[in-house]
Design an enzyme around this catalytic site. Structure first.
Site, PDB file in Angstrom:
ATOM      1  CG  HIS A   1     -10.162  -2.844   6.895  1.00 41.42           C
ATOM      2  ND1 HIS A   1      -9.642  -2.789   8.165  1.00 41.42           N
ATOM      3  CD2 HIS A   1      -9.250  -3.522   6.140  1.00 41.42           C
ATOM      4  CE1 HIS A   1      -8.458  -3.377   8.174  1.00 41.42           C
ATOM      5  NE2 HIS A   1      -8.199  -3.828   6.959  1.00 41.42           N
TER       6      HIS A   1
ATOM      7  CG  HIS B   1      -7.007   1.832   0.804  1.00 45.66           C
ATOM      8  ND1 HIS B   1      -5.812   1.171   0.728  1.00 45.66           N
ATOM      9  CD2 HIS B   1      -7.746   1.170   1.730  1.00 45.66           C
ATOM     10  CE1 HIS B   1      -5.828   0.130   1.549  1.00 45.66           C
ATOM     11  NE2 HIS B   1      -6.994   0.109   2.171  1.00 45.66           N
TER      12      HIS B   1
ATOM     13  CE  LYS C   1      -4.311   1.098   4.776  1.00 45.51           C
ATOM     14  NZ  LYS C   1      -3.676  -0.162   5.101  1.00 45.51           N
TER      15      LYS C   1
ATOM     16  CB  SER D   1      -9.102  -2.089   1.533  1.00 45.26           C
ATOM     17  OG  SER D   1      -9.970  -3.051   2.073  1.00 45.26           O
TER      18      SER D   1
ATOM     19  CD  GLU E   1     -12.849   0.126   3.514  1.00 46.37           C
ATOM     20  OE1 GLU E   1     -12.061   0.132   2.558  1.00 46.37           O
ATOM     21  OE2 GLU E   1     -13.125  -0.881   4.159  1.00 46.37           O
TER      22      GLU E   1
ATOM     23  CG  ASP F   1     -10.997   3.475   6.810  1.00 45.47           C
ATOM     24  OD1 ASP F   1     -10.023   4.132   6.402  1.00 45.47           O
ATOM     25  OD2 ASP F   1     -10.899   2.343   7.318  1.00 45.47           O
TER      26      ASP F   1
ATOM     27  CG  ASN G   1      -1.860  -1.152   1.234  1.00 45.89           C
ATOM     28  OD1 ASN G   1      -2.425  -1.485   0.202  1.00 45.89           O
ATOM     29  ND2 ASN G   1      -2.050  -1.777   2.383  1.00 45.89           N
TER      30      ASN G   1
HETATM   31  N1  PMP Z   1      -8.902   0.725   7.127  1.00 50.40           N
HETATM   32  C1  PMP Z   1      -8.717   0.204   5.903  1.00 50.40           C
HETATM   33  C2  PMP Z   1      -9.715   0.507   4.843  1.00 50.40           C
HETATM   34  C3  PMP Z   1      -7.612  -0.607   5.644  1.00 50.40           C
HETATM   35  O1  PMP Z   1      -7.438  -1.143   4.424  1.00 50.40           O
HETATM   36  C4  PMP Z   1      -6.693  -0.857   6.680  1.00 50.40           C
HETATM   37  C5  PMP Z   1      -5.433  -1.688   6.489  1.00 50.40           C
HETATM   38  N2  PMP Z   1      -5.383  -2.554   5.472  1.00 50.40           N
HETATM   39  C6  PMP Z   1      -6.937  -0.307   7.931  1.00 50.40           C
HETATM   40  C7  PMP Z   1      -8.038   0.492   8.121  1.00 50.40           C
HETATM   41  C8  PMP Z   1      -6.018  -0.590   9.084  1.00 50.40           C
HETATM   42  O2  PMP Z   1      -4.920   0.243   9.051  1.00 50.40           O
HETATM   43  P1  PMP Z   1      -3.547  -0.199   9.717  1.00 50.40           P
HETATM   44  O3  PMP Z   1      -2.885  -1.133   8.756  1.00 50.40           O
HETATM   45  O4  PMP Z   1      -2.809   1.071   9.933  1.00 50.40           O
HETATM   46  O5  PMP Z   1      -3.889  -0.891  11.004  1.00 50.40           O
END
Ligand code: PMP
Length: 381
Positions: free
Chosen positions: A126, A201, A232, A173, A169, A198, A39
Protein backbone atom coordinates in the site's frame (compact mmCIF):
# COMPACT_ATOMS: atom_id res chain seq x y z
CA UNK A 1 3.27 37.27 -8.48
CA UNK A 2 0.02 36.71 -10.35
CA UNK A 3 1.91 35.51 -13.43
CA UNK A 4 3.97 33.04 -11.48
CA UNK A 5 0.94 31.64 -9.68
CA UNK A 6 -0.84 31.49 -13.03
CA UNK A 7 1.93 29.44 -14.59
CA UNK A 8 1.79 26.91 -11.78
CA UNK A 9 -1.95 26.57 -12.22
CA UNK A 10 -1.40 26.14 -15.97
CA UNK A 11 0.96 23.32 -15.23
CA UNK A 12 -1.60 21.71 -12.96
CA UNK A 13 -4.29 22.10 -15.63
CA UNK A 14 -1.99 20.40 -18.14
CA UNK A 15 -1.41 17.54 -15.75
CA UNK A 16 -5.15 17.15 -15.14
CA UNK A 17 -5.75 17.15 -18.92
CA UNK A 18 -3.12 14.49 -19.33
CA UNK A 19 -4.84 12.37 -16.65
CA UNK A 20 -8.20 12.90 -18.32
CA UNK A 21 -6.96 11.86 -21.76
CA UNK A 22 -5.38 8.74 -20.24
CA UNK A 23 -8.69 7.98 -18.50
CA UNK A 24 -6.91 8.32 -15.17
CA UNK A 25 -8.65 11.37 -13.78
CA UNK A 26 -10.19 10.72 -10.38
CA UNK A 27 -13.29 12.53 -9.23
CA UNK A 28 -14.98 12.66 -5.87
CA UNK A 29 -18.27 10.89 -6.34
CA UNK A 30 -20.92 9.31 -4.20
CA UNK A 31 -21.69 5.97 -5.71
CA UNK A 32 -25.09 4.70 -4.68
CA UNK A 33 -26.32 1.15 -4.63
CA UNK A 34 -25.46 -2.23 -3.16
CA UNK A 35 -22.14 -1.77 -1.41
CA UNK A 36 -19.32 -3.59 -3.16
CA UNK A 37 -16.59 -1.05 -2.65
CA UNK A 38 -16.31 -0.19 1.04
CA UNK A 39 -13.97 -1.82 3.51
CA UNK A 40 -16.78 -2.16 6.05
CA UNK A 41 -16.31 -5.93 5.95
CA UNK A 42 -18.46 -6.77 8.95
CA UNK A 43 -20.98 -3.98 8.37
CA UNK A 44 -20.07 -2.32 11.67
CA UNK A 45 -19.85 1.28 10.39
CA UNK A 46 -23.60 1.62 10.80
CA UNK A 47 -23.94 -0.63 13.84
CA UNK A 48 -26.13 1.06 16.49
CA UNK A 49 -23.82 -0.20 19.26
CA UNK A 50 -20.94 1.86 17.85
CA UNK A 51 -23.14 4.92 17.47
CA UNK A 52 -24.39 4.51 21.04
CA UNK A 53 -20.82 4.24 22.34
CA UNK A 54 -20.05 7.66 20.84
CA UNK A 55 -23.29 9.25 22.07
CA UNK A 56 -22.77 7.85 25.57
CA UNK A 57 -19.19 9.11 25.73
CA UNK A 58 -20.23 12.61 24.63
CA UNK A 59 -23.18 12.68 27.01
CA UNK A 60 -20.89 11.66 29.85
CA UNK A 61 -18.89 14.80 29.22
CA UNK A 62 -16.17 13.83 26.73
CA UNK A 63 -14.70 16.70 24.76
CA UNK A 64 -15.64 17.01 21.08
CA UNK A 65 -12.01 17.66 20.21
CA UNK A 66 -8.78 16.37 21.71
CA UNK A 67 -7.12 19.84 21.72
CA UNK A 68 -3.63 18.70 20.78
CA UNK A 69 -1.06 16.03 20.11
CA UNK A 70 -0.94 13.12 22.55
CA UNK A 71 2.40 14.52 23.74
CA UNK A 72 0.80 17.86 24.63
CA UNK A 73 -2.81 18.29 25.72
CA UNK A 74 -4.32 15.51 23.59
CA UNK A 75 -3.52 12.49 25.73
CA UNK A 76 -6.35 10.87 27.66
CA UNK A 77 -6.74 7.90 29.95
CA UNK A 78 -9.18 6.52 27.37
CA UNK A 79 -6.43 6.17 24.76
CA UNK A 80 -4.06 4.49 27.17
CA UNK A 81 -6.76 2.06 28.30
CA UNK A 82 -7.68 1.38 24.68
CA UNK A 83 -4.06 0.60 23.78
CA UNK A 84 -3.84 -1.89 26.65
CA UNK A 85 -7.15 -3.42 25.63
CA UNK A 86 -6.01 -3.85 22.03
CA UNK A 87 -2.63 -5.29 22.99
CA UNK A 88 -4.37 -7.79 25.24
CA UNK A 89 -6.78 -8.73 22.41
CA UNK A 90 -4.11 -9.11 19.74
CA UNK A 91 -1.58 -10.76 22.05
CA UNK A 92 1.21 -8.17 21.77
CA UNK A 93 3.18 -6.65 24.62
CA UNK A 94 1.97 -3.15 23.77
CA UNK A 95 0.18 -1.08 21.15
CA UNK A 96 0.14 2.55 20.04
CA UNK A 97 -2.88 4.22 18.44
CA UNK A 98 -2.42 6.47 15.40
CA UNK A 99 -5.09 8.66 13.81
CA UNK A 100 -5.09 6.57 10.61
CA UNK A 101 -3.47 3.56 9.01
CA UNK A 102 -1.63 5.95 6.71
CA UNK A 103 -0.19 7.74 9.74
CA UNK A 104 0.69 4.43 11.41
CA UNK A 105 2.65 3.08 8.44
CA UNK A 106 4.44 6.31 7.61
CA UNK A 107 5.22 6.98 11.28
CA UNK A 108 6.40 3.46 12.03
CA UNK A 109 8.56 2.88 8.96
CA UNK A 110 10.13 6.32 8.81
CA UNK A 111 11.02 6.13 12.50
CA UNK A 112 12.42 2.60 12.64
CA UNK A 113 14.36 2.29 9.38
CA UNK A 114 17.80 3.85 9.62
CA UNK A 115 20.15 5.01 6.85
CA UNK A 116 22.35 1.90 7.07
CA UNK A 117 19.39 -0.48 6.91
CA UNK A 118 17.89 -2.32 3.95
CA UNK A 119 14.15 -2.79 3.57
CA UNK A 120 12.58 -5.42 1.31
CA UNK A 121 9.12 -4.30 0.26
CA UNK A 122 6.52 -6.21 -1.78
CA UNK A 123 5.69 -4.42 -5.05
CA UNK A 124 1.96 -4.53 -4.22
CA UNK A 125 2.35 -2.85 -0.82
CA UNK A 126 0.00 0.00 0.00
CA UNK A 127 0.98 3.63 -0.64
CA UNK A 128 1.31 4.26 3.10
CA UNK A 129 4.04 1.59 3.35
CA UNK A 130 5.77 2.96 0.26
CA UNK A 131 5.64 6.50 1.62
CA UNK A 132 6.91 5.43 5.06
CA UNK A 133 9.88 3.74 3.39
CA UNK A 134 10.49 6.79 1.19
CA UNK A 135 10.55 9.03 4.24
CA UNK A 136 13.32 6.90 5.71
CA UNK A 137 16.82 6.87 4.31
CA UNK A 138 17.05 3.09 4.21
CA UNK A 139 18.13 1.22 1.06
CA UNK A 140 15.08 -0.24 -0.67
CA UNK A 141 14.62 -3.47 -2.50
CA UNK A 142 11.19 -3.80 -4.12
CA UNK A 143 10.52 -7.47 -4.81
CA UNK A 144 7.95 -8.65 -7.38
CA UNK A 145 4.63 -9.39 -5.70
CA UNK A 146 5.07 -12.40 -3.39
CA UNK A 147 8.09 -13.66 -5.35
CA UNK A 148 9.83 -15.32 -2.42
CA UNK A 149 12.67 -16.73 -4.56
CA UNK A 150 13.55 -13.23 -5.68
CA UNK A 151 13.27 -12.04 -2.09
CA UNK A 152 15.55 -14.77 -0.82
CA UNK A 153 18.16 -14.11 -3.54
CA UNK A 154 18.23 -10.46 -2.62
CA UNK A 155 18.39 -11.21 1.10
CA UNK A 156 21.38 -13.48 0.44
CA UNK A 157 23.10 -10.72 -1.48
CA UNK A 158 22.25 -8.00 1.00
CA UNK A 159 25.03 -5.57 1.85
CA UNK A 160 26.79 -5.92 5.21
CA UNK A 161 25.99 -3.55 8.03
CA UNK A 162 22.69 -2.17 9.23
CA UNK A 163 19.53 -4.14 9.86
CA UNK A 164 17.21 -5.82 7.37
CA UNK A 165 13.45 -5.47 7.31
CA UNK A 166 10.75 -7.16 5.27
CA UNK A 167 7.46 -5.27 4.84
CA UNK A 168 4.32 -6.98 3.55
CA UNK A 169 0.55 -6.86 3.83
CA UNK A 170 -1.09 -10.01 5.13
CA UNK A 171 -4.08 -9.51 2.79
CA UNK A 172 -3.18 -7.31 -0.16
CA UNK A 173 -5.60 -4.44 -0.61
CA UNK A 174 -5.97 -4.49 -4.39
CA UNK A 175 -5.26 -8.17 -5.06
CA UNK A 176 -7.16 -9.83 -2.23
CA UNK A 177 -4.47 -12.50 -2.07
CA UNK A 178 -2.73 -13.52 1.12
CA UNK A 179 0.95 -13.41 2.02
CA UNK A 180 2.36 -16.81 3.07
CA UNK A 181 3.40 -15.39 6.41
CA UNK A 182 4.99 -18.56 7.73
CA UNK A 183 7.33 -18.83 4.74
CA UNK A 184 8.17 -15.15 4.82
CA UNK A 185 8.85 -15.34 8.56
CA UNK A 186 11.12 -18.34 7.87
CA UNK A 187 13.07 -16.29 5.31
CA UNK A 188 13.28 -13.41 7.75
CA UNK A 189 14.64 -15.69 10.43
CA UNK A 190 17.19 -17.39 8.16
CA UNK A 191 18.51 -14.07 6.92
CA UNK A 192 18.33 -12.11 10.16
CA UNK A 193 15.58 -9.76 8.97
CA UNK A 194 12.78 -8.17 10.99
CA UNK A 195 9.23 -8.60 9.73
CA UNK A 196 6.64 -5.78 9.61
CA UNK A 197 3.12 -6.82 8.61
CA UNK A 198 0.22 -4.58 7.64
CA UNK A 199 -2.90 -6.42 8.78
CA UNK A 200 -5.32 -3.70 7.56
CA UNK A 201 -7.53 -6.10 5.58
CA UNK A 202 -7.10 -9.11 7.87
CA UNK A 203 -7.92 -7.50 11.22
CA UNK A 204 -11.43 -8.47 12.25
CA UNK A 205 -11.69 -10.88 9.31
CA UNK A 206 -9.16 -13.68 9.87
CA UNK A 207 -7.90 -15.53 12.93
CA UNK A 208 -9.41 -16.37 16.28
CA UNK A 209 -11.76 -13.54 17.35
CA UNK A 210 -10.66 -11.67 14.22
CA UNK A 211 -7.16 -11.05 15.55
CA UNK A 212 -5.72 -11.19 12.04
CA UNK A 213 -3.64 -13.40 9.79
CA UNK A 214 -0.61 -13.60 12.09
CA UNK A 215 -2.75 -14.93 14.92
CA UNK A 216 -4.36 -17.39 12.51
CA UNK A 217 -1.10 -19.32 12.10
CA UNK A 218 -0.70 -22.40 14.31
CA UNK A 219 2.66 -20.98 15.42
CA UNK A 220 2.27 -17.24 14.97
CA UNK A 221 5.39 -15.83 13.32
CA UNK A 222 7.52 -13.42 15.26
CA UNK A 223 7.06 -9.88 13.94
CA UNK A 224 8.66 -6.61 14.92
CA UNK A 225 5.34 -4.82 14.49
CA UNK A 226 1.94 -5.30 12.92
CA UNK A 227 -0.44 -2.56 11.80
CA UNK A 228 -4.18 -2.94 12.45
CA UNK A 229 -6.40 -0.28 10.96
CA UNK A 230 -9.79 0.49 12.49
CA UNK A 231 -11.40 2.04 9.40
CA UNK A 232 -12.11 -1.31 7.81
CA UNK A 233 -13.64 -4.32 9.61
CA UNK A 234 -13.78 -2.26 12.83
CA UNK A 235 -16.13 0.21 11.14
CA UNK A 236 -14.37 3.14 12.79
CA UNK A 237 -11.16 5.12 12.23
CA UNK A 238 -7.51 5.10 13.34
CA UNK A 239 -4.94 2.36 13.57
CA UNK A 240 -2.98 0.40 16.12
CA UNK A 241 0.66 -0.54 15.82
CA UNK A 242 1.02 -3.73 17.87
CA UNK A 243 4.57 -4.12 19.11
CA UNK A 244 6.89 -4.40 22.10
CA UNK A 245 6.93 -1.86 24.91
CA UNK A 246 10.37 -0.66 23.74
CA UNK A 247 9.17 -0.03 20.19
CA UNK A 248 6.10 1.76 21.53
CA UNK A 249 8.25 4.10 23.61
CA UNK A 250 10.51 4.67 20.62
CA UNK A 251 7.53 5.55 18.39
CA UNK A 252 6.20 7.98 20.99
CA UNK A 253 9.57 9.73 20.69
CA UNK A 254 10.28 9.37 16.99
CA UNK A 255 7.15 8.70 14.91
CA UNK A 256 6.50 12.11 13.40
CA UNK A 257 2.91 11.36 12.34
CA UNK A 258 2.17 10.56 15.99
CA UNK A 259 4.08 13.44 17.54
CA UNK A 260 3.15 16.30 15.23
CA UNK A 261 -0.54 15.68 14.76
CA UNK A 262 -3.66 16.34 16.82
CA UNK A 263 -4.95 13.24 18.59
CA UNK A 264 -8.39 11.97 17.63
CA UNK A 265 -11.09 12.98 20.13
CA UNK A 266 -11.45 10.63 23.11
CA UNK A 267 -15.08 9.72 22.26
CA UNK A 268 -13.58 7.73 19.40
CA UNK A 269 -11.70 5.61 21.93
CA UNK A 270 -15.11 4.56 23.24
CA UNK A 271 -16.19 3.66 19.71
CA UNK A 272 -13.05 1.63 18.93
CA UNK A 273 -13.37 -0.17 22.27
CA UNK A 274 -16.96 -1.09 21.40
CA UNK A 275 -15.69 -2.30 17.99
CA UNK A 276 -13.14 -4.60 19.61
CA UNK A 277 -15.86 -6.19 21.73
CA UNK A 278 -18.19 -6.69 18.78
CA UNK A 279 -15.43 -7.98 16.48
CA UNK A 280 -14.29 -10.55 19.06
CA UNK A 281 -17.76 -12.07 19.12
CA UNK A 282 -18.45 -11.83 15.40
CA UNK A 283 -17.65 -15.40 14.32
CA UNK A 284 -21.01 -15.66 12.56
CA UNK A 285 -20.35 -12.52 10.49
CA UNK A 286 -16.84 -13.75 9.64
CA UNK A 287 -18.16 -17.14 8.56
CA UNK A 288 -20.78 -15.46 6.38
CA UNK A 289 -18.20 -13.13 4.83
CA UNK A 290 -15.89 -16.05 3.99
CA UNK A 291 -18.68 -18.04 2.37
CA UNK A 292 -19.84 -15.02 0.35
CA UNK A 293 -16.25 -14.53 -0.84
CA UNK A 294 -15.79 -18.21 -1.75
CA UNK A 295 -19.08 -18.19 -3.68
CA UNK A 296 -18.19 -15.03 -5.61
CA UNK A 297 -14.66 -16.22 -6.46
CA UNK A 298 -16.00 -19.56 -7.71
CA UNK A 299 -18.73 -17.97 -9.80
CA UNK A 300 -16.48 -15.35 -11.40
CA UNK A 301 -13.79 -17.90 -12.18
CA UNK A 302 -16.39 -20.21 -13.73
CA UNK A 303 -17.50 -17.29 -15.93
CA UNK A 304 -13.93 -16.82 -17.12
CA UNK A 305 -13.02 -13.61 -15.25
CA UNK A 306 -9.48 -13.03 -14.04
CA UNK A 307 -9.75 -12.72 -10.27
CA UNK A 308 -6.01 -13.12 -9.68
CA UNK A 309 -5.20 -15.15 -6.60
CA UNK A 310 -7.94 -13.69 -4.46
CA UNK A 311 -8.33 -15.70 -1.27
CA UNK A 312 -10.22 -13.19 0.83
CA UNK A 313 -13.20 -10.83 0.91
CA UNK A 314 -11.41 -8.63 -1.66
CA UNK A 315 -12.08 -10.00 -5.14
CA UNK A 316 -10.54 -8.17 -8.09
CA UNK A 317 -11.89 -8.53 -11.60
CA UNK A 318 -8.80 -7.68 -13.62
CA UNK A 319 -9.81 -6.13 -16.94
CA UNK A 320 -6.64 -4.50 -18.30
CA UNK A 321 -7.37 -1.08 -19.78
CA UNK A 322 -8.67 1.97 -17.96
CA UNK A 323 -11.47 2.29 -20.53
CA UNK A 324 -12.73 -1.23 -19.98
CA UNK A 325 -12.55 -0.91 -16.18
CA UNK A 326 -14.45 2.41 -16.25
CA UNK A 327 -17.07 1.14 -18.72
CA UNK A 328 -17.65 -2.06 -16.74
CA UNK A 329 -17.93 -0.17 -13.45
CA UNK A 330 -20.41 2.26 -15.07
CA UNK A 331 -22.48 -0.65 -16.38
CA UNK A 332 -22.66 -2.21 -12.90
CA UNK A 333 -23.44 1.16 -11.32
CA UNK A 334 -26.41 1.48 -13.68
CA UNK A 335 -27.54 -1.91 -12.38
CA UNK A 336 -27.39 -0.40 -8.84
CA UNK A 337 -24.09 -1.85 -7.66
CA UNK A 338 -21.69 0.52 -5.92
CA UNK A 339 -18.57 -0.70 -7.71
CA UNK A 340 -15.48 1.35 -8.50
CA UNK A 341 -12.85 1.04 -11.20
CA UNK A 342 -9.30 0.90 -9.82
CA UNK A 343 -6.61 2.30 -12.10
CA UNK A 344 -2.90 3.10 -11.91
CA UNK A 345 -1.17 4.21 -9.79
CA UNK A 346 -3.23 2.17 -7.32
CA UNK A 347 -2.50 -0.91 -9.46
CA UNK A 348 0.21 -1.59 -12.09
CA UNK A 349 -0.29 -0.28 -15.65
CA UNK A 350 -2.42 -2.59 -17.78
CA UNK A 351 -4.14 -4.23 -14.79
CA UNK A 352 -7.03 -1.83 -14.25
CA UNK A 353 -9.83 -3.62 -12.54
CA UNK A 354 -12.94 -3.68 -10.50
CA UNK A 355 -12.18 -4.21 -6.86
CA UNK A 356 -15.14 -6.03 -5.40
CA UNK A 357 -14.95 -5.88 -1.63
CA UNK A 358 -17.57 -7.87 0.18
CA UNK A 359 -19.26 -7.30 3.48
CA UNK A 360 -21.25 -9.62 5.69
CA UNK A 361 -24.48 -7.70 5.07
CA UNK A 362 -24.63 -8.77 1.44
CA UNK A 363 -26.83 -11.68 0.43
CA UNK A 364 -26.01 -14.57 -1.90
CA UNK A 365 -28.80 -13.21 -4.15
CA UNK A 366 -26.96 -9.86 -4.39
CA UNK A 367 -23.90 -11.71 -5.66
CA UNK A 368 -26.00 -13.76 -8.05
CA UNK A 369 -27.44 -10.56 -9.53
CA UNK A 370 -23.97 -9.04 -9.68
CA UNK A 371 -22.46 -11.89 -11.65
CA UNK A 372 -25.48 -11.86 -13.97
CA UNK A 373 -25.07 -8.12 -14.54
CA UNK A 374 -21.36 -8.64 -15.21
CA UNK A 375 -22.03 -11.36 -17.78
CA UNK A 376 -19.27 -13.67 -18.90
CA UNK A 377 -15.72 -12.67 -19.76
CA UNK A 378 -16.09 -13.83 -23.36
CA UNK A 379 -19.16 -11.65 -23.97
CA UNK A 380 -17.17 -8.50 -23.10
CA UNK A 381 -16.54 -6.05 -25.97
N1 PMP B 1 -2.73 -0.19 4.80
C1 PMP B 1 -3.50 -0.77 3.86
C2 PMP B 1 -3.10 -2.11 3.35
C3 PMP B 1 -4.63 -0.11 3.37
O1 PMP B 1 -5.38 -0.69 2.42
C4 PMP B 1 -4.96 1.15 3.89
C5 PMP B 1 -6.19 1.93 3.46
N2 PMP B 1 -6.76 1.64 2.28
C6 PMP B 1 -4.13 1.72 4.85
C7 PMP B 1 -3.03 1.02 5.30
C8 PMP B 1 -4.40 3.09 5.39
O2 PMP B 1 -5.35 3.04 6.39
P1 PMP B 1 -6.26 4.30 6.71
O3 PMP B 1 -7.34 4.32 5.68
O4 PMP B 1 -6.75 4.07 8.09
O5 PMP B 1 -5.38 5.51 6.61
Amino acid sequence: MADRAGSVLDRLREELKRLESGRQLRRLEQVQGIDLSSNDYLGLASDPRLKRAVIRALEQGERAGSTGSRLLSGNAEQWENLESEFAHYIGSEASLFFSSGYAANTGLLSAVLGPDDTVYSDSANHASIIDGIRLSKARRVIFPHLDLNFLEDRLRASPPGGHRFIAVESVFSMEGDRAPLREIAGLAERHGAELIVDEAHATGVFGLEGRGAIAEEAHPPCVLASVHTCGKAFGSVGSFVACSEVLKQFLVNRARSFIFSTALPPYLAAQVSASINIVREADDLRARLHSLAAALQAKLRAQGWDTGNSASQIVPVILGSNELALATAARLQRACFAVRAIRPPSVPEGTSRLRLSLNARLSFEDLQRLTQALGTATSEP
